[in-house]
Design a protein around this motif. Structure first.
Motif, PDB file in Angstrom:
ATOM      1  N   VAL A  23      45.387  15.556  17.090  1.00  0.00           N
ATOM      2  CA  VAL A  23      44.274  14.596  17.192  1.00  0.00           C
ATOM      3  C   VAL A  23      43.019  15.100  16.479  1.00  0.00           C
ATOM      4  CG1 VAL A  23      45.147  13.680  19.365  1.00  0.00           C
ATOM      5  CG2 VAL A  23      43.472  15.531  19.417  1.00  0.00           C
ATOM      6  N   ALA A  24      43.143  16.206  15.723  1.00  0.00           N
ATOM      7  CA  ALA A  24      41.989  16.784  15.006  1.00  0.00           C
ATOM      8  C   ALA A  24      40.831  17.030  15.973  1.00  0.00           C
ATOM      9  CB  ALA A  24      41.566  15.896  13.848  1.00  0.00           C
ATOM     10  N   ASP A  25      41.107  17.743  17.046  1.00  0.00           N
ATOM     11  CA  ASP A  25      40.110  18.003  18.081  1.00  0.00           C
ATOM     12  C   ASP A  25      38.850  18.637  17.495  1.00  0.00           C
ATOM     13  OD1 ASP A  25      39.261  18.384  20.910  1.00  0.00           O
ATOM     14  OD2 ASP A  25      39.423  20.499  20.357  1.00  0.00           O
ATOM     15  N   ALA A  26      37.696  18.167  17.957  1.00  0.00           N
ATOM     16  CA  ALA A  26      36.409  18.634  17.414  1.00  0.00           C
ATOM     17  C   ALA A  26      35.674  19.568  18.356  1.00  0.00           C
ATOM     18  CB  ALA A  26      35.521  17.429  17.088  1.00  0.00           C
ATOM     19  N   THR A  27      36.287  19.959  19.470  1.00  0.00           N
ATOM     20  CA  THR A  27      35.622  20.829  20.448  1.00  0.00           C
ATOM     21  C   THR A  27      35.779  22.302  20.048  1.00  0.00           C
ATOM     22  OG1 THR A  27      37.526  21.216  21.901  1.00  0.00           O
ATOM     23  CG2 THR A  27      36.297  19.155  22.204  1.00  0.00           C
ATOM     24  N   PRO A  28      35.071  23.223  20.726  1.00  0.00           N
ATOM     25  CA  PRO A  28      35.205  24.661  20.428  1.00  0.00           C
ATOM     26  C   PRO A  28      36.419  25.313  21.099  1.00  0.00           C
ATOM     27  CG  PRO A  28      33.091  24.144  21.501  1.00  0.00           C
ATOM     28  CD  PRO A  28      33.965  22.977  21.674  1.00  0.00           C
ATOM     29  N   GLY A  50      30.725  29.364  28.620  1.00  0.00           N
ATOM     30  CA  GLY A  50      30.440  28.230  27.757  1.00  0.00           C
ATOM     31  C   GLY A  50      31.432  28.224  26.613  1.00  0.00           C
ATOM     32  N   ALA A  51      30.939  28.169  25.386  1.00  0.00           N
ATOM     33  CA  ALA A  51      31.794  28.243  24.206  1.00  0.00           C
ATOM     34  C   ALA A  51      31.657  29.634  23.582  1.00  0.00           C
ATOM     35  CB  ALA A  51      31.405  27.171  23.200  1.00  0.00           C
ATOM     36  N   GLY A  52      32.713  30.096  22.937  1.00  0.00           N
ATOM     37  CA  GLY A  52      32.666  31.432  22.331  1.00  0.00           C
ATOM     38  C   GLY A  52      33.437  31.499  21.037  1.00  0.00           C
ATOM     39  N   TYR A  84      32.657  33.042   7.356  1.00  0.00           N
ATOM     40  CA  TYR A  84      33.428  31.871   7.775  1.00  0.00           C
ATOM     41  C   TYR A  84      33.964  32.022   9.203  1.00  0.00           C
ATOM     42  CZ  TYR A  84      33.096  30.898   2.825  1.00  0.00           C
ATOM     43  OH  TYR A  84      32.615  30.669   1.557  1.00  0.00           O
ATOM     44  N   VAL A  85      33.028  32.172  10.133  1.00  0.00           N
ATOM     45  CA  VAL A  85      33.375  32.341  11.542  1.00  0.00           C
ATOM     46  C   VAL A  85      33.429  30.965  12.204  1.00  0.00           C
ATOM     47  CG1 VAL A  85      32.732  33.407  13.726  1.00  0.00           C
ATOM     48  CG2 VAL A  85      32.274  34.594  11.572  1.00  0.00           C
ATOM     49  N   LEU A  86      34.564  30.656  12.811  1.00  0.00           N
ATOM     50  CA  LEU A  86      34.771  29.355  13.428  1.00  0.00           C
ATOM     51  C   LEU A  86      33.850  29.153  14.627  1.00  0.00           C
ATOM     52  CD1 LEU A  86      36.545  26.767  13.442  1.00  0.00           C
ATOM     53  CD2 LEU A  86      38.132  28.000  14.937  1.00  0.00           C
ATOM     54  N   ASP A  87      33.121  28.057  14.639  1.00  0.00           N
ATOM     55  CA  ASP A  87      32.251  27.643  15.752  1.00  0.00           C
ATOM     56  C   ASP A  87      31.103  28.602  16.051  1.00  0.00           C
ATOM     57  OD1 ASP A  87      33.353  25.153  16.425  1.00  0.00           O
ATOM     58  OD2 ASP A  87      34.986  26.110  17.525  1.00  0.00           O
ATOM     59  N   ALA A  88      30.750  29.457  15.119  1.00  0.00           N
ATOM     60  CA  ALA A  88      29.654  30.400  15.373  1.00  0.00           C
ATOM     61  C   ALA A  88      28.310  29.692  15.531  1.00  0.00           C
ATOM     62  CB  ALA A  88      29.563  31.420  14.236  1.00  0.00           C
ATOM     63  N   ASP A  89      28.157  28.522  14.920  1.00  0.00           N
ATOM     64  CA  ASP A  89      26.881  27.818  14.977  1.00  0.00           C
ATOM     65  C   ASP A  89      26.661  27.079  16.294  1.00  0.00           C
ATOM     66  OD1 ASP A  89      28.977  26.106  14.283  1.00  0.00           O
ATOM     67  OD2 ASP A  89      27.624  24.662  13.359  1.00  0.00           O
ATOM     68  N   ARG A  90      27.675  27.015  17.148  1.00  0.00           N
ATOM     69  CA  ARG A  90      27.499  26.336  18.441  1.00  0.00           C
ATOM     70  C   ARG A  90      28.067  27.152  19.601  1.00  0.00           C
ATOM     71  NH1 ARG A  90      31.918  21.356  18.329  1.00  0.00           N
ATOM     72  NH2 ARG A  90      33.681  22.541  17.492  1.00  0.00           N
ATOM     73  N   ASP A  98      28.085  30.004  22.561  1.00  0.00           N
ATOM     74  CA  ASP A  98      27.140  30.620  23.493  1.00  0.00           C
ATOM     75  C   ASP A  98      27.263  32.140  23.467  1.00  0.00           C
ATOM     76  OD1 ASP A  98      26.088  28.143  24.800  1.00  0.00           O
ATOM     77  OD2 ASP A  98      28.206  27.901  25.303  1.00  0.00           O
ATOM     78  N   GLU A  99      28.476  32.637  23.209  1.00  0.00           N
ATOM     79  CA  GLU A  99      28.722  34.074  23.122  1.00  0.00           C
ATOM     80  C   GLU A  99      29.577  34.374  21.901  1.00  0.00           C
ATOM     81  OE1 GLU A  99      28.954  36.119  27.369  1.00  0.00           O
ATOM     82  OE2 GLU A  99      30.457  34.532  27.193  1.00  0.00           O
ATOM     83  N   ILE A 100      29.323  35.530  21.297  1.00  0.00           N
ATOM     84  CA  ILE A 100      30.103  35.952  20.143  1.00  0.00           C
ATOM     85  C   ILE A 100      30.604  37.376  20.385  1.00  0.00           C
ATOM     86  CG2 ILE A 100      30.101  36.427  17.665  1.00  0.00           C
ATOM     87  CD1 ILE A 100      27.928  34.352  17.327  1.00  0.00           C
TER      88      ILE A 100
END
Length: 284
Positions: free
Chosen positions: A58-63, A81-83, A93-99, A101-103
């Protein structure tokens, strides 16, 4: 090693499909909250592979992908949260780094988890508008990609390719040429069959990778490279045939096909293409 989905796994896959079908109209935040509430992030490797394949479909757009397969294996826990994670040593090119909460950052001294606000993150515009990718500035980063991250991208790619094939099959059944459905022509049948075989090969190797991870098998590193390579080869063939069989309609923004073509291609490029992982297999 034999692998057959048991009754619980089949029921999980069916449940995930039904849940996604019902929740597709929800916003991204609502869907992300739903996944967390259902406990999908806590799924073990084989079950996680099944979930990720359906999310790819479904081409999910969540983290979800970054949180479950990038952050969790490095941090040893789920994110608050999201990580996401930096494990290539340079933070490109880090996936979802811009949104996130933790890295989680892999360094020579070990893994450290940093609140996203403490790192400099530069969003990168990519051809998949639903995919979030960014560069992260890190110091003393170390290289070491988790096997779960490779398996997760492979499973997502398989899901995207499955959707492309389904769209193509429906199209060639409905579209007529010379008074016959396009799907009645032998050349079209052969291309669809090639797509199916490539998808099943990539899916089998992805499931094998997930099973080796679940059982802490010594072959898990090699299996992860095999899964990522097979998924990359699969998307290349599915992309080419899928676009060709759709014809000019496949180039339009209004057609759903372009969404899944972009997601499959992006998953191949993240963490190394098929050629990169074939080379890794030869040098191991």
């Amino acid at each position: 090693m034999e692998f057959v989905l048991d009754a619980d796994q089949l029921m999980l896959r069916r449940t995930v499909r039904e849940t996604l079908a019902k929740s597709r109209s929800r916003g991204e935040r609502e869907q992300w909250a739903l996944y967390q509430e259902l406990g999908w992030l806590e799924a073990p490797p084989v079950e996680l592979a099944l979930i990720l394949e359906e999310l790819g479909y479904v081409a999910d757009a969540t983290p979800f992908l970054a949180s479950a397969t990038w952050f969790a294996p490095l941090a040893g826990r789920l994110p608050d949260g999201a990580g996401t994670a930096v494990f290539d040593g340079v933070g490109r090119y880090v996936l979802d780094a811009d949104r996130a909460d933790e890295i989680a950052v892999r360094t020579a001294a070990g893994v450290r988890v940093v609140p996203a606000g403490e790192l400099t993150v530069e969003p990168v515009e990519v051809f998949d508008p639903a995919l979030h990718v960014a560069h992260v500035q890190v110091r003393d980063g170390a290289d070491g990609i988790p096997d779960l991250a490779l398996m997760g991208l492979a499973a997502t790619t398989v899901g995207s390719c499955r959707r492309i094939l389904d769209l193509v099959v429906n199209h060639v059944k409905e579209r007529h040429q010379f008074g016959r459905p396009l799907g009645a022509f032998q050349a079209v049948k052969h291309k669809a069959a090639d797509m199916y075989v490539a998808i099943e090969r990539a899916r089998a190797l992805t499931h094998f990778s997930a099973l080796t991870l679940a059982e802490h098998d010594d072959r898990r590193h090699r299996a992860a490279h095999m899964a990522k390579a097979a998924a990359g080869e699969c998307q290349r063939l599915v992309f080419r045939h899928g676009l060709q069989l759709f014809g000019a309609m496949g180039f339009t923004w209004e057609n759903e096909l372009q969404v899944h073509l972009k997601r499959a291609k992006a998953c191949d490029l993240l963490l190394g293409t098929a050629a990169t992982h074939r080379k890794a297999l030869l040098t191991r």
